[in-house]
Design a protein around this motif. Structure first.
Motif, PDB file in Angstrom:
ATOM      1  N   GLU A 140      10.166  -5.040   3.059  1.00 45.70           N
ATOM      2  CA  GLU A 140       9.363  -5.208   4.268  1.00 45.70           C
ATOM      3  C   GLU A 140       8.502  -3.979   4.532  1.00 45.70           C
ATOM      4  O   GLU A 140       7.366  -4.092   4.992  1.00 45.70           O
ATOM      5  CB  GLU A 140      10.263  -5.523   5.454  1.00 45.70           C
ATOM      6  CG  GLU A 140      10.893  -6.906   5.354  1.00 45.70           C
ATOM      7  CD  GLU A 140      11.820  -7.246   6.512  1.00 45.70           C
ATOM      8  OE1 GLU A 140      12.222  -6.311   7.242  1.00 45.70           O
ATOM      9  OE2 GLU A 140      12.130  -8.430   6.688  1.00 45.70           O
ATOM     10  N   THR A 143       5.607  -4.136   1.900  1.00 41.21           N
ATOM     11  CA  THR A 143       4.614  -5.189   2.151  1.00 41.21           C
ATOM     12  C   THR A 143       3.982  -5.085   3.532  1.00 41.21           C
ATOM     13  O   THR A 143       2.907  -5.645   3.769  1.00 41.21           O
ATOM     14  CB  THR A 143       5.246  -6.587   2.023  1.00 41.21           C
ATOM     15  OG1 THR A 143       6.304  -6.727   2.994  1.00 41.21           O
ATOM     16  CG2 THR A 143       5.791  -6.813   0.624  1.00 41.21           C
ATOM     17  N   VAL A 145       5.228  -6.490   6.054  1.00 47.18           N
ATOM     18  CA  VAL A 145       5.433  -7.803   6.671  1.00 47.18           C
ATOM     19  C   VAL A 145       6.915  -7.997   6.976  1.00 47.18           C
ATOM     20  O   VAL A 145       7.765  -7.810   6.112  1.00 47.18           O
ATOM     21  CB  VAL A 145       4.945  -8.935   5.741  1.00 47.18           C
ATOM     22  CG1 VAL A 145       5.252 -10.293   6.353  1.00 47.18           C
ATOM     23  CG2 VAL A 145       3.467  -8.794   5.451  1.00 47.18           C
ATOM     24  N   ASP A 147       9.194 -10.898   7.768  1.00 47.64           N
ATOM     25  CA  ASP A 147       9.222 -12.370   7.792  1.00 47.64           C
ATOM     26  C   ASP A 147      10.641 -12.912   7.778  1.00 47.64           C
ATOM     27  O   ASP A 147      10.910 -13.991   7.262  1.00 47.64           O
ATOM     28  CB  ASP A 147       8.426 -12.938   6.625  1.00 47.64           C
ATOM     29  CG  ASP A 147       9.070 -12.635   5.267  1.00 47.64           C
ATOM     30  OD1 ASP A 147      10.015 -11.820   5.235  1.00 47.64           O
ATOM     31  OD2 ASP A 147       8.636 -13.223   4.267  1.00 47.64           O
TER      32      ASP A 147
END
Length: 200
Positions: A140, A143, A145, A147
């Motif tokens: 995470e 990236t 991100v 999610d």
């Protein structure tokens, strides 16, 4: 990521930081600087080695060390903790052709627990659940991100399908009751001395 690289990272982690929190911080930072495929590969390797540790003999050793209290989750976390002990200790207890869980009696981390009341083990308790989440956290970060792990889980599953994953989960060969004292004393003689039945 191949298994040698995985263990090289684990060993570097042991050298670079003290305590589980420090090791997790170092490991997360190290993984997050690597390509996403390596972060995913780390998780696949971690799953692989902890699956290899899912044997009835090691479960008996975990129950002996933990005083007969080792749930399914507790055994999983114990296996993760064993990864943190390093490749040599793990291999002697799990993966060598002559693997012997009683060899855990030689590990300094085990010897430090012996003779101490379990209610005083605190941060030394032999489990490391959070190791199972460090690759996700690194993914995470890399990236940018969050999610809920969906993309990471999909990537790990894809890597496993490509032939780099475990064949199942849970203890191989079934669970062995630690209360069969004769059997435990025969198969785990040194751990039985370090952690006798009835010790707190």
């Amino acid at each position: 990521m191949d298994i040698d690289t995985f263990w090289d990272i684990v060993e570097a982690c042991r050298r670079q930081a003290r305590g589980r929190d420090g090791r997790l911080t170092w490991l997360c930072a190290e993984l997050s600087r690597r390509p996403l495929t390596e972060i995913v590969g780390f998780q696949v390797c971690l799953d692989e080695v902890t699956y290899e540790a899912s044997t009835r003999e090691l479960w008996a050793a975990a129950e002996r060390i933990l005083g007969g209290r080792c749930s399914d989750d507790g055994f999983c976390y114990f296996g993760l903790w064993m990864v943190g002990l390093g490749r040599e200790v793990f291999s002697r207890a799990v993966t060598r052709p002559d693997a012997d869980p009683d060899a855990l009696a030689d590990a300094p981390e085990i010897q430090e627990l012996a003779g101490r009341p379990r209610e005083l083990w605190h941060d030394d308790w032999p489990d490391w659940e959070s190791l199972d989440y460090v690759a996700l956290e690194a993914y995470e970060i890399a990236t940018g991100v969050d999610d809920d792990g969906d993309a990471f889980d999909d990537a790990v599953e894809t890597e496993r399908r490509d032939g780099n994953g475990t064949g199942g989960s849970g203890p191989l060969g079934g669970r062995r009751a630690v209360r069969d004292e004769g059997e435990v004393a025969r198969t785990l003689p040194r751990l039985s001395v370090l952690f006798p039945v009835g010790c707190a």
